[in-house]
Scaffold this active site. Structure first.
Site, PDB file in Angstrom:
ATOM      1  N   ASP A  11       0.875  -1.157   0.000  1.00 59.03           N
ATOM      2  CA  ASP A  11       0.000   0.000   0.000  1.00 59.03           C
ATOM      3  C   ASP A  11       0.927   1.225   0.000  1.00 59.03           C
ATOM      4  O   ASP A  11       2.113   1.118   0.318  1.00 59.03           O
ATOM      5  CB  ASP A  11      -0.874  -0.042   1.262  1.00 59.03           C
ATOM      6  CG  ASP A  11      -1.657   1.237   1.459  1.00 59.03           C
ATOM      7  OD1 ASP A  11      -2.366   1.641   0.523  1.00 59.03           O
ATOM      8  OD2 ASP A  11      -1.548   1.826   2.545  1.00 59.03           O
ATOM      9  N   ASP A  13      -0.114   5.088   0.925  1.00 58.25           N
ATOM     10  CA  ASP A  13      -0.329   6.059   1.994  1.00 58.25           C
ATOM     11  C   ASP A  13      -0.338   5.400   3.364  1.00 58.25           C
ATOM     12  O   ASP A  13      -1.129   4.494   3.618  1.00 58.25           O
ATOM     13  CB  ASP A  13      -1.658   6.795   1.771  1.00 58.25           C
ATOM     14  CG  ASP A  13      -1.598   7.702   0.554  1.00 58.25           C
ATOM     15  OD1 ASP A  13      -0.802   8.648   0.573  1.00 58.25           O
ATOM     16  OD2 ASP A  13      -2.335   7.437  -0.414  1.00 58.25           O
ATOM     17  N   ASP A 167      -1.437  -0.534   6.199  1.00 62.69           N
ATOM     18  CA  ASP A 167      -1.596   0.167   7.476  1.00 62.69           C
ATOM     19  C   ASP A 167      -3.055   0.385   7.844  1.00 62.69           C
ATOM     20  O   ASP A 167      -3.348   0.820   8.951  1.00 62.69           O
ATOM     21  CB  ASP A 167      -0.923   1.543   7.405  1.00 62.69           C
ATOM     22  CG  ASP A 167      -1.700   2.494   6.517  1.00 62.69           C
ATOM     23  OD1 ASP A 167      -2.148   3.539   7.004  1.00 62.69           O
ATOM     24  OD2 ASP A 167      -1.881   2.189   5.324  1.00 62.69           O
TER      25      ASP A 167
END
Length: 198
Positions: A11, A13, A167
């Protein structure tokens, strides 16, 4: 641990790039401008959801009439103005560097393609990856597994041989739904909060 895998998917961001504080600052600026409320806790809970979809949700819930697509562009352009504040998330970048040239790696993000490109260029990490999947590349987004399945397809690796770094809760669910091993970046990185005590 990654040597048992044939592909790594990251991922962007909050995983590769410490962008979440800058994203929230730009969200706050544009939502306030359009008369919408968007708390920092809510922002984190929607990690991985495309910007225009979040604007649609907020507008529907709060009875505000906006153009979600136009607001999304406005928000991302505002975010770009904060890019100089964005840095790498070092433990994740370390994994990327260690595996560069050994196994193929992809970026799979809910961000728009042009925003993804700007972040990767800002951090000078674009060259580590051979495949890129952004919000325009799949119809369904996290928590659906499509973004990660498409990344695996572009890497030429079967999903069960991939490991995802994420995250956000929705992204972690998406990685598991894709049948991939998932590393939760929150176990070793906590982004700075803008709203004290939020």
């Amino acid at each position: 641990m990654s040597m048992e895998f044939e592909g790594l998917i990251f991922d962007l961001d909050g995983t590769l790039a410490d962008t979440m504080p800058a994203h929230y600052l730009s969200w706050r600026e544009i939502t306030q401008k359009h008369g919408l409320k968007f708390s920092e806790d809510r922002f984190y809970s929607l990690g991985g959801v495309p910007t225009s979809r979040i604007f649609s949700m907020l507008a529907d819930e709060q009875g505000v009439s906006i153009d979600p697509g136009a607001c999304a562009i406005e928000k991302e352009e505002t975010f770009i103005s904060y890019l100089s504040e964005v840095g790498p998330i070092d433990p994740v970048i370390e994994v990327v560097r260690e595996n560069h040239g050994k196994i193929p790696m992809a970026v799979a993000t809910g961000a728009m393609h042009w925003v993804m490109e700007r972040i990767l260029d800002e951090l000078d990490i674009h060259h580590y990856f051979t495949a890129f999947v952004s919000s325009e590349d799949t119809v369904r987004h996290k928590p659906f597994p499509d973004v990660f399945l498409e990344a695996a397809r572009r890497l030429g690796v079967t999903p069960e041989k991939c490991c995802v770094y994420e995250d956000a809760q929705l992204g972690i669910e998406a990685g598991k739904a894709a049948g991939m091993q998932v590393v939760d970046v929150r176990e070793f990185h906590t982004p700075r909060r803008i709203t004290a005590g939020a």
